[in-house]
Design an enzyme around this catalytic site. Structure first.
Site, PDB file in Angstrom:
ATOM      1  N   SER A 195       1.029  -1.193  -0.170  1.00 52.96           N
ATOM      2  CA  SER A 195      -0.136   0.262  -0.008  1.00 52.96           C
ATOM      3  C   SER A 195       0.583   1.178   0.452  1.00 52.96           C
ATOM      4  CB  SER A 195      -1.173  -0.326   0.987  1.00 52.96           C
ATOM      5  OG  SER A 195      -0.118   0.006   2.302  1.00 52.96           O
TER       6      SER A 195
ATOM      7  N   LYS B  85       1.133   4.660   6.545  1.00 54.92           N
ATOM      8  CA  LYS B  85       0.039   5.469   5.648  1.00 54.92           C
ATOM      9  C   LYS B  85       0.968   6.652   6.074  1.00 54.92           C
ATOM     10  CE  LYS B  85      -2.836   2.192   5.042  1.00 54.92           C
ATOM     11  NZ  LYS B  85      -2.874   1.223   3.550  1.00 54.92           N
TER      12      LYS B  85
END
Length: 203
Positions: free
Chosen positions: A60, A99
């Protein structure tokens, strides 16, 4: 030399030998154990409150971070916009997500035509690479949004953060689970220590 003048010197020499006597095995063992406990305590304290290693799982954060990259997590200091942070998954507290912080409290966020806008200003995201994706895939998985369309609010609420993965077509992030609590952030990271050929500061 008389016997009377010799005795005090002998006594002084004997006392000095006693004072310099080696520690017993038990004393040496206790000293070693205390040393180990102190060093372990310092190590645990650093790992718990200051710095800790963290491993990347999944894709990701491609291309910035790759699967099995190892980083040093900084647990002190303020979180700034575009920092890479680690936090518990909102859906499973036993899973850690990594993230990038896109929005801080008070920020207005809009994504339009593959371009990020923060507080009305266009932001160049050099860490995002969609060159390998088809236009259709990019449009489908990285579609336009505003905070109003996602969360029903105009700006990021106080005490919250809006986070996205750099791999926008393959990341479960605030577009799916919403804002995260800033207090839930374990720390930020900007130093990669493995693999060695990619050792160094992360963008």
């Amino acid at each position: 030399m008389s016997e009377s003048s010799y005795e005090p010197r002998r006594e002084k020499y004997t006392n000095k030998k006693k004072r310099g006597k080696k520690k017993t095995f038990a004393q040496e063992l206790l000293s070693t154990l205390l040393y180990i406990i102190v060093i372990t305590g310092i190590f645990v304290g650093i790992r718990t409150f200051l710095f800790a290693p963290v491993s990347v799982e999944g894709d990701s954060m491609n291309p910035t971070l790759l699967h099995e990259d190892r980083l040093i997590l900084n647990k002190v200091g303020d979180i700034e916009r575009f920092d890479i942070v680690v936090f518990p998954s909102p859906e499973d507290l036993n899973t850690q997500f990594i993230k990038r912080v896109i929005g801080l409290p008070g920020d207005e966020i809009e994504y339009r035509d593959q371009v990020l806008y923060l507080n009305g200003n266009e932001v160049e995201e050099s860490y995002v690479d969609l060159s390998q994706e088809t236009a259709e895939a990019a449009e489908f998985y990285n579609s336009d949004f505003t905070l109003a369309s996602l969360e029903g609010v105009e700006v990021v609420p106080e005490g919250q953060l809006f986070v996205l993965g750099d791999n926008r077509v393959n990341s479960k992030d605030s577009r799916a689970f919403g804002f995260i609590d800033s207090d839930s952030v374990t720390g930020s990271t900007s130093l990669r220590i493995w693999p060695l050929d990619r050792f160094g500061m992360v963008e």
